[in-house]
Design an enzyme around this catalytic site. Structure first.
Site, mmCIF file in Angstrom:
data_model
loop_
_atom_site.group_PDB
_atom_site.id
_atom_site.type_symbol
_atom_site.label_atom_id
_atom_site.label_comp_id
_atom_site.label_asym_id
_atom_site.label_seq_id
_atom_site.Cartn_x
_atom_site.Cartn_y
_atom_site.Cartn_z
ATOM 1 N N ASP A 165 98.626 85.849 64.101
ATOM 2 C CA ASP A 165 98.533 84.414 63.817
ATOM 3 C C ASP A 165 99.283 83.608 64.880
ATOM 4 O O ASP A 165 100.289 84.079 65.422
ATOM 5 C CB ASP A 165 99.125 84.158 62.418
ATOM 6 C CG ASP A 165 98.675 82.808 61.871
ATOM 7 O OD1 ASP A 165 97.742 82.206 62.441
ATOM 8 O OD2 ASP A 165 99.253 82.359 60.870
ATOM 9 N N HIS B 75 93.056 81.724 71.788
ATOM 10 C CA HIS B 75 92.412 82.999 71.432
ATOM 11 C C HIS B 75 92.251 83.886 72.679
ATOM 12 O O HIS B 75 92.425 85.101 72.609
ATOM 13 C CB HIS B 75 91.049 82.747 70.776
ATOM 14 C CG HIS B 75 91.152 81.969 69.488
ATOM 15 N ND1 HIS B 75 92.074 82.283 68.518
ATOM 16 C CD2 HIS B 75 90.442 80.906 69.004
ATOM 17 C CE1 HIS B 75 91.949 81.449 67.492
ATOM 18 N NE2 HIS B 75 90.964 80.597 67.775
ATOM 19 N N LEU C 126 95.205 107.227 69.531
ATOM 20 C CA LEU C 126 95.438 106.086 68.630
ATOM 21 C C LEU C 126 94.119 105.697 67.978
ATOM 22 O O LEU C 126 93.101 105.588 68.650
ATOM 23 C CB LEU C 126 95.974 104.895 69.448
ATOM 24 C CG LEU C 126 96.088 103.554 68.717
ATOM 25 C CD1 LEU C 126 97.260 103.573 67.731
ATOM 26 C CD2 LEU C 126 96.289 102.408 69.706
HETATM 27 C C1 FPP Z 1 94.848 83.356 64.148
HETATM 28 O O1 FPP Z 1 95.423 82.303 64.894
HETATM 29 C C2 FPP Z 1 94.034 84.181 65.002
HETATM 30 C C3 FPP Z 1 92.700 84.410 64.818
HETATM 31 C C4 FPP Z 1 91.931 83.845 63.705
HETATM 32 C C5 FPP Z 1 91.925 85.207 65.773
HETATM 33 C C6 FPP Z 1 92.549 86.462 66.301
HETATM 34 C C7 FPP Z 1 91.774 86.827 67.498
HETATM 35 C C8 FPP Z 1 92.272 87.233 68.670
HETATM 36 C C9 FPP Z 1 93.699 87.520 68.913
HETATM 37 C C10 FPP Z 1 91.308 87.360 69.795
HETATM 38 C C11 FPP Z 1 90.987 88.682 70.333
HETATM 39 C C12 FPP Z 1 90.992 89.822 69.416
HETATM 40 C C13 FPP Z 1 90.642 91.089 69.794
HETATM 41 C C14 FPP Z 1 90.705 92.186 68.815
HETATM 42 C C15 FPP Z 1 90.202 91.391 71.173
HETATM 43 P P1 FPP Z 1 95.081 80.802 64.473
HETATM 44 O O2 FPP Z 1 93.908 80.370 65.260
HETATM 45 O O3 FPP Z 1 94.933 80.699 62.995
HETATM 46 O O4 FPP Z 1 96.386 80.097 64.958
HETATM 47 P P2 FPP Z 1 97.115 78.853 64.267
HETATM 48 O O5 FPP Z 1 97.633 79.324 62.932
HETATM 49 O O6 FPP Z 1 98.229 78.557 65.235
HETATM 50 O O7 FPP Z 1 96.118 77.744 64.169
#
Ligand code: FPP
Length: 233
Positions: free
Chosen positions: A8, A25, A119
């Site tokens: 997050d 992202h 892994l």
């Molecule tokens: C939450 O942060 C994150 C996500 C919903 C997406 C997670 C995806 C990645 C890390 C991209 C790549 C993944 C892989 C497996 C290659 P948020 O957008 O909710 O952040 P915020 O709470 O600050 O708004």
């Protein structure tokens, strides 16, 4: 050891720099690479990452499309690297709502990395723990012939999947919030929880090691009493 991570804080990481959320992202995907390498070196057997939840479909369409594109691109570009490093990739979650392009990338990556023994990397895409439990219950009820023990066994099998034979040992959530957000609810029954304010794109090997050393200090009792308590009886 099975470590699961709720990644997050991508959006806030980007907002603090005046960038669009999608830039967070992209940076988050770079952190994924770092953490997968660090997890393999730390002898973690299974790492499950929450990449896209069923509820994430409710985000603005542009962000949803960018996230799914990024997942597809990351799978395609990382497949070779994962295969070389003996990382076995498996995607958990629903597959009935993903685009044919993304499905092809998932299947390709799973096939090319199937021999990985170092892994087990599980990536949760279009994942909801409640949906997964419901599916397991449906399948368990159909297969167990009314036997409660068989039914629970089937729930374990379906929820853990063939790759993670144990439940989650350590659940890490970055980004400062303290909640599970419909992630691995069944498997986290006895997980140790670790929350950090660090935003996901900033999370690195040091952050993972800190979480692991915090975990090493926890006493896991699984609902029983500590062994020394026997002597006190
Ligand atoms: C939450 O942060 C994150 C996500 C919903 C997406 C997670 C995806 C990645 C890390 C991209 C790549 C993944 C892989 C497996 C290659 P948020 O957008 O909710 O952040 P915020 O709470 O600050 O708004």
């Amino acid at each position: 050891m099975h470590v699961a991570i709720i990644m997050d804080g991508n959006g806030r990481w980007a907002a603090r720099r005046g960038l669009p959320r999608t830039a967070g992202h992209v940076q988050g995907a770079k952190a994924v690479r770092r953490i997968v390498e660090a997890a393999a070196l730390a002898d973690i057997a299974t790492l499950t990452l929450y990449a896209f939840s069923c509820d994430n479909w409710g985000r603005p369409p542009g962000e949803v499309a960018a996230l799914l594109r990024l997942l597809r691109r990351s799978l395609l570009t990382e497949t070779g690297h994962c295969a070389e490093s003996l990382v076995r990739v498996n995607v958990i979650g629903r597959r009935d709502r993903l685009s044919p392009d993304l499905l092809r990338a998932i299947e390709h990556c799973e096939r090319m990395t199937a021999e990985g023994s170092r892994l087990n990397l599980r990536i949760a895409i279009d994942y909801s723990a409640r949906h997964s439990i419901l599916q397991a219950a449906r399948s368990g009820l159909a297969g167990a012939g009314g036997e409660e023990r068989q039914f629970l066994q089937r729930m374990d099998e379906v929820n853990h999947s063939a790759l993670a034979t144990e439940g989650v040992d350590l659940l890490i959530r970055t980004g400062g919030e303290k909640r599970l957000s419909d992630f691995l609810l069944w498997e986290c029954a006895y997980a140790e929880l670790y929350f950090t304010d660090c935003l996901w794109p900033d999370f690195d090997a040091d952050g993972l090691h800190q979480a692991l050393s915090d975990y090493a200090r926890r006493q896991r009792r699984f609902g029983r009493v500590p062994e020394t308590a026997d002597a006190a009886l």
